[in-house]
Design a protein around this motif. Structure first.
Motif, PDB file in Angstrom:
ATOM      1  N   GLU A  23      12.559   0.443   8.840  1.00  0.00           N
ATOM      2  CA  GLU A  23      12.764  -0.889   8.281  1.00  0.00           C
ATOM      3  C   GLU A  23      12.156  -0.912   6.876  1.00  0.00           C
ATOM      4  O   GLU A  23      10.971  -0.620   6.719  1.00  0.00           O
ATOM      5  N   VAL A  24      12.975  -1.221   5.873  1.00  0.00           N
ATOM      6  CA  VAL A  24      12.522  -1.241   4.483  1.00  0.00           C
ATOM      7  C   VAL A  24      12.618  -2.663   3.949  1.00  0.00           C
ATOM      8  O   VAL A  24      13.685  -3.292   4.035  1.00  0.00           O
ATOM      9  N   VAL A  25      11.521  -3.176   3.404  1.00  0.00           N
ATOM     10  CA  VAL A  25      11.468  -4.535   2.846  1.00  0.00           C
ATOM     11  C   VAL A  25      11.020  -4.428   1.388  1.00  0.00           C
ATOM     12  O   VAL A  25       9.997  -3.796   1.099  1.00  0.00           O
ATOM     13  N   VAL A  26      11.801  -5.043   0.495  1.00  0.00           N
ATOM     14  CA  VAL A  26      11.487  -4.989  -0.936  1.00  0.00           C
ATOM     15  C   VAL A  26      11.491  -6.409  -1.484  1.00  0.00           C
ATOM     16  O   VAL A  26      12.489  -7.137  -1.355  1.00  0.00           O
ATOM     17  N   ASP A  27      10.399  -6.832  -2.084  1.00  0.00           N
ATOM     18  CA  ASP A  27      10.303  -8.122  -2.754  1.00  0.00           C
ATOM     19  C   ASP A  27      11.160  -8.094  -4.010  1.00  0.00           C
ATOM     20  O   ASP A  27      10.953  -7.268  -4.906  1.00  0.00           O
ATOM     21  N   ARG A  28      12.166  -8.958  -4.095  1.00  0.00           N
ATOM     22  CA  ARG A  28      13.097  -8.928  -5.225  1.00  0.00           C
ATOM     23  C   ARG A  28      12.410  -9.216  -6.550  1.00  0.00           C
ATOM     24  O   ARG A  28      12.909  -8.828  -7.620  1.00  0.00           O
ATOM     25  N   THR A  29      11.249  -9.872  -6.539  1.00  0.00           N
ATOM     26  CA  THR A  29      10.576 -10.218  -7.796  1.00  0.00           C
ATOM     27  C   THR A  29       9.909  -9.019  -8.458  1.00  0.00           C
ATOM     28  O   THR A  29       9.484  -9.103  -9.605  1.00  0.00           O
ATOM     29  N   VAL A  30       9.782  -7.903  -7.726  1.00  0.00           N
ATOM     30  CA  VAL A  30       9.093  -6.737  -8.309  1.00  0.00           C
ATOM     31  C   VAL A  30      10.049  -5.566  -8.534  1.00  0.00           C
ATOM     32  O   VAL A  30       9.607  -4.464  -8.875  1.00  0.00           O
TER      33      VAL A  30
ATOM     34  N   SER B  68       7.262  -1.384   3.033  1.00  0.00           N
ATOM     35  CA  SER B  68       7.434  -2.631   2.288  1.00  0.00           C
ATOM     36  C   SER B  68       6.818  -2.519   0.902  1.00  0.00           C
ATOM     37  O   SER B  68       5.812  -1.841   0.708  1.00  0.00           O
ATOM     38  N   TRP B  69       7.488  -3.163  -0.063  1.00  0.00           N
ATOM     39  CA  TRP B  69       6.957  -3.372  -1.406  1.00  0.00           C
ATOM     40  C   TRP B  69       6.902  -4.889  -1.629  1.00  0.00           C
ATOM     41  O   TRP B  69       7.966  -5.559  -1.693  1.00  0.00           O
ATOM     42  N   VAL B  70       5.743  -5.463  -1.734  1.00  0.00           N
ATOM     43  CA  VAL B  70       5.619  -6.917  -1.892  1.00  0.00           C
ATOM     44  C   VAL B  70       4.629  -7.218  -3.004  1.00  0.00           C
ATOM     45  O   VAL B  70       3.712  -6.432  -3.272  1.00  0.00           O
TER      46      VAL B  70
END
Length: 597
Positions: free
Chosen positions: A477-484, A518-520
């Motif tokens: 599961e990969v989660v990426v914060d669109r703001t970064v 994740s990248w947040v």
């Protein structure tokens, strides 16, 4: 400083300096004026000879390059097998002969057309066939019978055969094998040749190559040689025979009797046609030819008369200047000393930016300049030491990045190796595609920093390779914060952490593994997290890993230690990795770095 009292003026240091300076300078100027005139004449001649010799050396190198290029052409012909077959007549039938002739024609035509300077090429065979290419004939390429025995008895042919395959250069002259054409017979050519040997047999001579080239390029070099005065340039043998010359000049007959030294190069004075000449010469490599330049001596020393007049006036001017300077030297000799002492004191107090104004051109001026250079060099060394420390830090950073990248490549290649053995051919294409994509993203035009979006794509390329290997072993599961997504990060920080989670966490797990990446954005930084449900790390081993992250002299925990060091070198000591783990539950590795636009 004032002079001493008038009653002791004649004993003062100022007056002594005046008398000594005046007498010594006047005497020195007179002697040096005479010597300078005598020496200048000699130096002018010597320098003119050196310049002329350098000019000849440069021209010789250009000519040698041209001659070497001609030799290389003949070497191509020497080793052409179809040509050897045509000369010896080793044909199976008529059609084989026709095919061979066509091949040779195309080869020679292409060779000639590559350089538009060939006048004729004569390939004289001793056994079966001869060939000729000439720009004079309408067909260009012509097939001829084998060589006439009388032709082989001519001097030029005998010289080629006796050379046993080495190049024989004849120089510029009329053709040895002229075609019946007025234009051809009256046109000088540069001729050279070499014997053709049987490369398939015992190396016996099977023919002769006579190559004739338009000499315009050689004559152009001779014509362009400039001695800044009237002169002649030509090529001659040591025996006195003229090999080549500028067509627009006429050379004296005495040159045939000229005996030059045996040295490879040099200058030589000779009297030719009642006039003194300076002759510069240089031996052309691999030949007995000399490139010779001849200049009238009077043209080289014509400036000495002007130097003589100038020297007399200059000496008189120096005598006047000597009187003035002698008086000024005694009066102001102390001023530069006090100036130097003042700035030395400033430097001793640590001010290395001071600089003595260059207001003098005498010895004190040189001393001031040396003092300025010394202070500048000291300050420069201090700055260089600081720059070296910065470069050392940067080099260490790049080495760590390189090691991290290599660590992944070794593991990936190992995966491909084992899958190829287990599954023969299945899934290999998928892994190779993922690997090629990963390498392309890794290179990224040599950039160290990429966007978060590119870093995500890099990790996903790596995951595609591992999924092909482990199949359904784990889910991701990969989660990426669109703001970064467009913030800049170091390229190789993330993949090794994912790799560790797979190899050390999920690989030994019974059942299906779960990987959460994740990248947040967190406050003013970027939080990267990799969480797995693997076997976990025992408490004592976890503490050992945490303690070794800050060390550089051990081999354990290689990837994590290098990543942590790279983060701290790039972003500062307040950033780095955090590890949390529980046996049987899983492991979480977090990385916190600043956001960079």
């Amino acid at each position: 400083m004032r002079f001493l009292q008038r009653e002791v003026f004649w004993n003062s240091i100022g007056f002594k300096v005046f008398v000594l300076y005046f007498v010594s300078m006047s005497l020195t100027v007179s002697i040096m004026g005479f010597l300078s005139f005598t020496k200048s004449t000699s130096v002018i001649q010597s320098n003119a000879g050196s310049i002329a010799l350098q000019t000849i050396e440069q021209a010789e190198k250009r000519l040698q390059m041209i001659l070497d290029e001609y030799d290389n052409r003949s070497q191509m012909i020497l080793g052409y097998q179809d040509l050897q077959k045509g000369i010896t007549g080793g044909f199976t039938d008529y059609y084989d002969r026709v095919r061979n002739t066509t091949t040779i024609s195309n080869f020679i035509t292409n060779l000639v057309n590559s350089k538009n300077d060939t006048v004729s090429m004569n390939i004289i065979g001793n056994y079966d066939t001869s060939y000729r290419y000439s720009i004079i004939t309408s067909t260009g390429f012509t097939v001829l019978p084998k060589a006439d025995p009388s032709l082989c008895q001519q001097e030029w042919c005998r010289r080629i055969v006796e050379a046993e395959g080495k190049v024989v250069r004849f120089g510029i002259g009329y053709s040895f094998m002229p075609i019946d054409s007025p234009n051809y017979e009256n046109t000088p050519v540069y001729s050279f040749g070499r014997a053709l040997k049987n490369l398939q047999g015992r190396g016996e001579v099977i023919g002769v190559l006579l190559y004739e080239i338009n000499p315009e390029e050689i004559e152009k070099i001779l014509r362009e040689i400039d001695f800044s005065t009237s002169g002649n340039t030509f090529i001659m043998k040591r025996s006195g025979d003229i090999i080549a010359q500028d067509p627009g000049t006429t050379l004296p007959r005495e040159l045939s009797e000229l005996s030059l030294p045996k040295n490879a190069q040099g200058t030589y004075s000779a009297r030719i046609q009642g006039e003194d000449k300076l002759i510069v010469y240089r031996e052309m490599e691999g030949t007995d030819w000399l490139l010779v330049g001849m200049v009238p001596m009077k043209n080289l020393v014509k400036d000495t008369r002007q130097i003589k007049t100038f020297t007399v006036y200059l000496a008189l001017a120096f005598v006047v200047v000597a009187i003035i300077l002698s008086f000024v030297a005694g009066r102001f000799v102390h001023r530069p000393v006090y100036t130097l002492m003042y700035y030395m004191k400033k430097a001793r107090e640590g001010d290395f930016d001071v600089k003595i104004p260059r207001s003098r051109n005498d010895e004190f001026g040189i001393l001031f300049e040396s003092f300025n250079v010394m202070l500048f060099r000291i300050k420069q060394l201090i700055d260089e030491l600081y720059v070296q420390r910065l470069l050392k830090k940067e080099t260490q950073l790049k080495m760590l990045a390189s090691q991290i990248n290599a660590h992944f490549i070794y593991n990936t290649l190992d995966s491909i190796h084992w899958i190829s053995r287990i599954y023969k051919i299945d899934t290999i294409s998928t892994m190779i595609f993922g690997l090629s994509k990963y390498l392309r993203l890794s290179l990224s035009d040599g950039r160290e920093f990429v966007t978060v979006d590119e870093a995500v794509e890099l990790v996903e390329s790596y995951l595609s390779i591992q999924k092909a290997r482990y199949e359904d072993k784990f889910t991701v599961e990969v989660v990426v914060d669109r703001t970064v997504k467009y913030n800049k990060v170091l390229k190789f920080l993330f993949q090794p952490i994912v790799e560790n989670a797979i190899y050390h966490g999920i690989e030994n797990l019974t059942g299906t593994g779960e990987l959460h990446i994740s990248w947040v954005k967190q406050d003013s930084g970027l939080l990267f997290t990799v969480r797995d449900n693997g076997v976990g790390i025992p408490e004592d081993q976890l503490e050992q890993i945490r303690s070794t992250l800050e060390q550089t002299d051990i081999r354990e925990n290689f990837a994590l230690r290098n990543i942590n060091a790279q983060i701290k070198l790039t972003y500062g000591t307040e950033y780095g990795l955090t590890l949390e783990s529980e046996v049987g539950v899983g492991t979480c590795v977090s990385m916190f770095i600043p956001l960079v636009d």
